[in-house]
Design a protein around this motif. Structure first.
Motif, PDB file in Angstrom:
ATOM      1  N   SER A  10       0.829  -1.220   0.000  1.00 42.11           N
ATOM      2  CA  SER A  10       0.000   0.000   0.000  1.00 42.11           C
ATOM      3  C   SER A  10       0.860   1.265   0.000  1.00 42.11           C
ATOM      4  O   SER A  10       0.437   2.314  -0.456  1.00 42.11           O
ATOM      5  CB  SER A  10      -0.927   0.011   1.212  1.00 42.11           C
ATOM      6  N   GLY A  11       2.082   1.147   0.537  1.00 41.85           N
ATOM      7  CA  GLY A  11       2.966   2.311   0.478  1.00 41.85           C
ATOM      8  C   GLY A  11       2.645   3.393   1.490  1.00 41.85           C
ATOM      9  O   GLY A  11       2.932   4.565   1.273  1.00 41.85           O
ATOM     10  N   SER A  12       2.030   3.014   2.613  1.00 42.88           N
ATOM     11  CA  SER A  12       1.730   4.048   3.626  1.00 42.88           C
ATOM     12  C   SER A  12       3.028   4.624   4.194  1.00 42.88           C
ATOM     13  O   SER A  12       3.090   5.800   4.548  1.00 42.88           O
ATOM     14  CB  SER A  12       0.859   3.474   4.745  1.00 42.88           C
ATOM     15  N   ASN A  13       4.082   3.815   4.220  1.00 40.66           N
ATOM     16  CA  ASN A  13       5.379   4.333   4.694  1.00 40.66           C
ATOM     17  C   ASN A  13       6.024   5.203   3.629  1.00 40.66           C
ATOM     18  O   ASN A  13       6.671   6.199   3.929  1.00 40.66           O
ATOM     19  CB  ASN A  13       6.278   3.171   5.102  1.00 40.66           C
ATOM     20  N   LEU A  14       5.828   4.831   2.364  1.00 39.15           N
ATOM     21  CA  LEU A  14       6.284   5.703   1.261  1.00 39.15           C
ATOM     22  C   LEU A  14       5.581   7.050   1.382  1.00 39.15           C
ATOM     23  O   LEU A  14       6.210   8.105   1.248  1.00 39.15           O
ATOM     24  CB  LEU A  14       5.962   5.058  -0.088  1.00 39.15           C
ATOM     25  N   ALA A  90      10.673   0.143   2.013  1.00 39.93           N
ATOM     26  CA  ALA A  90       9.473   0.491   2.779  1.00 39.93           C
ATOM     27  C   ALA A  90       8.405  -0.551   2.480  1.00 39.93           C
ATOM     28  O   ALA A  90       7.465  -0.304   1.711  1.00 39.93           O
ATOM     29  CB  ALA A  90       8.999   1.884   2.384  1.00 39.93           C
ATOM     30  N   MET A  93       8.832  -6.695  -0.079  1.00 39.63           N
ATOM     31  CA  MET A  93       8.608  -8.030   0.473  1.00 39.63           C
ATOM     32  C   MET A  93       9.488  -9.095  -0.166  1.00 39.63           C
ATOM     33  O   MET A  93       9.025 -10.169  -0.498  1.00 39.63           O
ATOM     34  CB  MET A  93       7.132  -8.414   0.314  1.00 39.63           C
ATOM     35  N   LEU A 112      12.847  -0.805   7.038  1.00 41.98           N
ATOM     36  CA  LEU A 112      11.929  -0.606   8.160  1.00 41.98           C
ATOM     37  C   LEU A 112      11.390  -1.976   8.542  1.00 41.98           C
ATOM     38  O   LEU A 112      10.950  -2.725   7.665  1.00 41.98           O
ATOM     39  CB  LEU A 112      10.784   0.300   7.707  1.00 41.98           C
ATOM     40  N   HIS A 113      11.487  -2.327   9.812  1.00 39.03           N
ATOM     41  CA  HIS A 113      10.952  -3.638  10.212  1.00 39.03           C
ATOM     42  C   HIS A 113      10.111  -3.486  11.477  1.00 39.03           C
ATOM     43  O   HIS A 113      10.573  -2.866  12.444  1.00 39.03           O
ATOM     44  CB  HIS A 113      12.107  -4.628  10.457  1.00 39.03           C
ATOM     45  N   PRO A 114       8.894  -4.011  11.467  1.00 37.18           N
ATOM     46  CA  PRO A 114       7.985  -3.802  12.596  1.00 37.18           C
ATOM     47  C   PRO A 114       8.220  -4.766  13.769  1.00 37.18           C
ATOM     48  O   PRO A 114       7.336  -5.504  14.189  1.00 37.18           O
ATOM     49  CB  PRO A 114       6.606  -4.037  11.977  1.00 37.18           C
TER      50      PRO A 114
END
Ligand code: GRF
Length: 199
Positions: A10-14, A90, A93, A112-114
């Motif tokens: 979705s690219g919310s981090n982008l 970001a 996968m 970025l890793h959650p």
């Protein structure tokens, strides 16, 4: 400084990075967005922001009888051609092969890793943290931005942030809390990396 961002979803981090470059919170220019999926909504976000995009499909490489390494080298070469100061994963996968990383001796690829360092490396980190919490094994989880090395989610940590898990949390509550922290830490992590470059 210039940034290339790699996405798969979705690219919310982008979007957080785009917003930060527009607000001045991130002093850099995103010059390209690369996705491994045509359908990634993040490509739409890039287009809306006037950022050029490229898509590379591993499936197409496989269908052409090429290997995963061929794919990685192709993507790395495309990035190198743009000579970015920083490459941000970001939500990319794919695990990056040593062949990919050999194109970036300056270690200027960050991810970025959650999860917290060494906690839940690899995929489905949030779900695995939530399960561990339900089993009483952990009281909190976190998010980190780290340099990418061949060992998955194990590179030098640039920034990390702890995130509490509440008894009342359902998985989606934890996911929402983690994603909102991600959107901050990805910007802070990118800026921290660029600041270190300037020194
Ligand atoms: C984020 O949770 C990131 O940490 C993980 O994949 C997700 C990407 O989300 N690797 P988005 O595509 O940036 O919305």
């Amino acid at each position: 400084p210039t940034i290339v961002v790699l996405i798969s979803g979705s690219g919310s981090n982008l979007q957080a990075l785009i917003d930060a470059t527009q607000s001045g919170a991130l002093k850099a220019k995103i010059i390209n967005v690369i996705s491994n999926r045509k359908a990634a909504y993040g490509l739409e976000r890039a287009a809306q922001a006037g950022i050029p995009t490229q898509t590379f499909s591993l499936k197409q490489f496989r269908d052409a009888g090429k290997t995963r390494v061929d794919f990685d080298i192709h993507v790395a070469t495309a990035i190198q051609a743009l000579r970015p100061d920083l490459v941000v994963l970001a939500g990319w996968m794919h695990i990056l092969s040593p062949e990919f990383l050999s194109h970036f001796p300056g270690e200027n690829v960050i991810n970025l890793h959650p999860a917290l360092p060494g906690q839940f490396d690899g995929a489905h980190a949030i779900e695995r943290a939530f399960e561990a919490f339900q089993q009483g094994k952990i009281t909190h989880t976190g998010v980190m931005v780290h340099k990418v090395i061949a060992d998955v989610d194990r590179g030098q940590v640039i920034l990390q942030r702890e995130i509490p898990i509440l008894k009342t949390d359902k998985l989606e509550d934890l996911e929402a809390r983690i994603h909102s922290v991600e959107h901050e830490i990805i910007v802070e992590g990118a800026q921290a990396f660029l600041n270190a470059l300037q020194k």
